[in-house]
Write a protein that holds these residues in place. Structure first.
Motif, mmCIF file in Angstrom:
data_model
loop_
_atom_site.group_PDB
_atom_site.id
_atom_site.type_symbol
_atom_site.label_atom_id
_atom_site.label_comp_id
_atom_site.label_asym_id
_atom_site.label_seq_id
_atom_site.Cartn_x
_atom_site.Cartn_y
_atom_site.Cartn_z
ATOM 1 N N SER A 1 0.811 -1.224 0.000
ATOM 2 C CA SER A 1 0.000 0.000 0.000
ATOM 3 C C SER A 1 0.842 1.272 0.000
ATOM 4 O O SER A 1 0.299 2.367 0.081
ATOM 5 N N ASN A 2 2.170 1.140 -0.094
ATOM 6 C CA ASN A 2 3.033 2.319 -0.089
ATOM 7 C C ASN A 2 4.296 2.043 -0.907
ATOM 8 O O ASN A 2 4.629 0.900 -1.182
ATOM 9 N N GLU A 3 4.980 3.102 -1.291
ATOM 10 C CA GLU A 3 6.158 2.985 -2.152
ATOM 11 C C GLU A 3 7.282 2.156 -1.534
ATOM 12 O O GLU A 3 7.917 1.357 -2.219
ATOM 13 N N GLU A 4 7.549 2.347 -0.243
ATOM 14 C CA GLU A 4 8.636 1.604 0.400
ATOM 15 C C GLU A 4 8.340 0.111 0.487
ATOM 16 O O GLU A 4 9.231 -0.718 0.312
ATOM 17 N N GLY A 5 7.092 -0.223 0.738
ATOM 18 C CA GLY A 5 6.700 -1.630 0.767
ATOM 19 C C GLY A 5 6.793 -2.264 -0.606
ATOM 20 O O GLY A 5 7.268 -3.395 -0.754
ATOM 21 N N ILE A 6 6.348 -1.551 -1.630
ATOM 22 C CA ILE A 6 6.435 -2.050 -3.005
ATOM 23 C C ILE A 6 7.903 -2.223 -3.406
ATOM 24 O O ILE A 6 8.267 -3.207 -4.050
ATOM 25 N N GLU A 7 8.737 -1.291 -2.991
ATOM 26 C CA GLU A 7 10.174 -1.410 -3.266
ATOM 27 C C GLU A 7 10.740 -2.676 -2.612
ATOM 28 O O GLU A 7 11.525 -3.403 -3.223
ATOM 29 N N LEU A 8 10.323 -2.973 -1.389
ATOM 30 C CA LEU A 8 10.763 -4.186 -0.697
ATOM 31 C C LEU A 8 10.290 -5.439 -1.438
ATOM 32 O O LEU A 8 11.068 -6.376 -1.660
ATOM 33 N N LEU A 9 9.033 -5.463 -1.840
ATOM 34 C CA LEU A 9 8.489 -6.622 -2.554
ATOM 35 C C LEU A 9 9.224 -6.849 -3.872
ATOM 36 O O LEU A 9 9.570 -7.982 -4.219
ATOM 37 N N ASN A 10 9.481 -5.769 -4.609
ATOM 38 C CA ASN A 10 10.230 -5.891 -5.860
ATOM 39 C C ASN A 10 11.652 -6.383 -5.607
ATOM 40 O O ASN A 10 12.179 -7.198 -6.359
ATOM 41 N N TYR A 11 12.263 -5.889 -4.550
ATOM 42 C CA TYR A 11 13.622 -6.285 -4.202
ATOM 43 C C TYR A 11 13.691 -7.786 -3.896
ATOM 44 O O TYR A 11 14.578 -8.492 -4.386
ATOM 45 N N ILE A 12 12.745 -8.279 -3.108
ATOM 46 C CA ILE A 12 12.695 -9.714 -2.794
ATOM 47 C C ILE A 12 12.525 -10.509 -4.086
ATOM 48 O O ILE A 12 13.201 -11.512 -4.312
ATOM 49 N N GLY A 13 11.619 -10.048 -4.951
ATOM 50 C CA GLY A 13 11.382 -10.734 -6.214
ATOM 51 C C GLY A 13 12.612 -10.793 -7.098
ATOM 52 O O GLY A 13 12.913 -11.832 -7.697
ATOM 53 N N GLN A 14 13.349 -9.699 -7.173
ATOM 54 C CA GLN A 14 14.559 -9.655 -7.998
ATOM 55 C C GLN A 14 15.658 -10.548 -7.433
ATOM 56 O O GLN A 14 16.326 -11.268 -8.171
ATOM 57 N N ARG A 15 15.860 -10.500 -6.137
ATOM 58 C CA ARG A 15 16.935 -11.301 -5.514
ATOM 59 C C ARG A 15 16.622 -12.793 -5.538
ATOM 60 O O ARG A 15 17.517 -13.608 -5.726
ATOM 61 N N ALA A 16 15.358 -13.155 -5.310
ATOM 62 C CA ALA A 16 14.979 -14.569 -5.244
ATOM 63 C C ALA A 16 14.503 -15.106 -6.593
ATOM 64 O O ALA A 16 14.291 -16.300 -6.736
ATOM 65 N N TYR A 17 14.342 -14.238 -7.564
ATOM 66 C CA TYR A 17 13.829 -14.586 -8.885
ATOM 67 C C TYR A 17 12.451 -15.232 -8.767
ATOM 68 O O TYR A 17 12.189 -16.309 -9.298
ATOM 69 N N MET A 18 11.571 -14.550 -8.028
ATOM 70 C CA MET A 18 10.216 -15.022 -7.781
ATOM 71 C C MET A 18 9.211 -13.933 -8.145
ATOM 72 O O MET A 18 9.553 -12.757 -8.171
ATOM 73 N N ASN A 19 7.992 -14.346 -8.392
ATOM 74 C CA ASN A 19 6.889 -13.409 -8.542
ATOM 75 C C ASN A 19 6.339 -13.178 -7.138
ATOM 76 O O ASN A 19 5.695 -14.045 -6.567
ATOM 77 N N VAL A 20 6.623 -12.022 -6.567
ATOM 78 C CA VAL A 20 6.221 -11.714 -5.196
ATOM 79 C C VAL A 20 4.939 -10.893 -5.236
ATOM 80 O O VAL A 20 4.837 -9.919 -5.992
ATOM 81 N N ALA A 21 3.958 -11.282 -4.428
ATOM 82 C CA ALA A 21 2.676 -10.585 -4.406
ATOM 83 C C ALA A 21 2.254 -10.332 -2.967
ATOM 84 O O ALA A 21 2.638 -11.053 -2.054
ATOM 85 N N SER A 22 1.446 -9.292 -2.805
ATOM 86 C CA SER A 22 0.911 -8.958 -1.487
ATOM 87 C C SER A 22 -0.344 -8.123 -1.656
ATOM 88 O O SER A 22 -0.580 -7.549 -2.721
ATOM 89 N N GLY A 23 -1.136 -8.052 -0.601
ATOM 90 C CA GLY A 23 -2.349 -7.255 -0.620
ATOM 91 C C GLY A 23 -2.055 -5.792 -0.345
ATOM 92 O O GLY A 23 -1.034 -5.442 0.240
#
Length: 179
Positions: free
Chosen positions: A128-150
């Motif tokens: 729901s915020n830019e910093e959280g989205i940045e974290l989710l994208n970061y996890i996805g890039q490092r783990a090579y996963m499609n990361v999703a959240s509400g």
């Protein structure tokens, strides 16, 4: 002797089918031992195999090993406490700064075999915020996963809970409670 062989075949087929069905599970449920709604999750998923994270081991390593041990898995349902820019796993608060030093997260990239795993983080505030989205994208890039959240919910248990954000443009599993 002929009857004995004839009766064994259906039992063998039943056992083969039962083990095949079990082995085809595509979901790994992961819950942090400190997750406030842990009891509710477990009550709603009776009979599900749950990987519990605690401070005795690296949570990213436990998830990686869980995925390595069952090649049929494609979705990780992660139940953890979160803030607007961090998730709490195994007694550690993981923000982008903390994840920079997390070697195990990048080890998950080695699991990629043509299709990205899905990491569904059950949270109402991360996306729901830019910093959280940045974290989710970061996890996805490092783990090579499609990361999703509400992003727009009051509870991950609401009937209308949806994963409003995902790091990759691909099909996404629904909430495990909607299956």
């Amino acid at each position: 002797m002929h009857l004995f062989k004839k009766n064994r075949i259906p039992i063998f087929i039943f056992l083969l089918t039962a083990s095949f069905t079990y082995a085809q599970s595509k979901d790994l449920v992961v819950i942090d031992s400190e997750y406030a709604e842990k009891g509710k999750v477990l009550a709603l998923l009776p009979g599900s195999e749950v990987l519990e994270l605690n401070s005795n081991s690296n949570p990213w390593e436990k998830i990686r090993v869980g995925l390595e041990n069952n090649k049929n898995l494609n979705t990780v349902h992660l139940f953890v406490e979160s803030s607007y820019n961090a998730i709490l796993m195994g007694g550690t608060s993981y923000s982008i700064e903390t994840l920079n030093n997390e070697f195990e997260l990048s080890m998950m990239e080695g699991l990629y075999s043509g299709t990205n795993y899905q990491l569904l983080i059950y949270s109402c505030n991360l996306a729901s915020n830019e910093e959280g989205i940045e974290l989710l994208n970061y996890i996805g890039q490092r783990a090579y996963m499609n990361v999703a959240s509400g992003a727009d919910c009051s509870s991950v248990f609401d009937a209308g809970f949806a994963f409003n954000f995902q790091s990759l443009d691909s099909s996404l599993s629904p909430s495990i409670f909607q299956n």
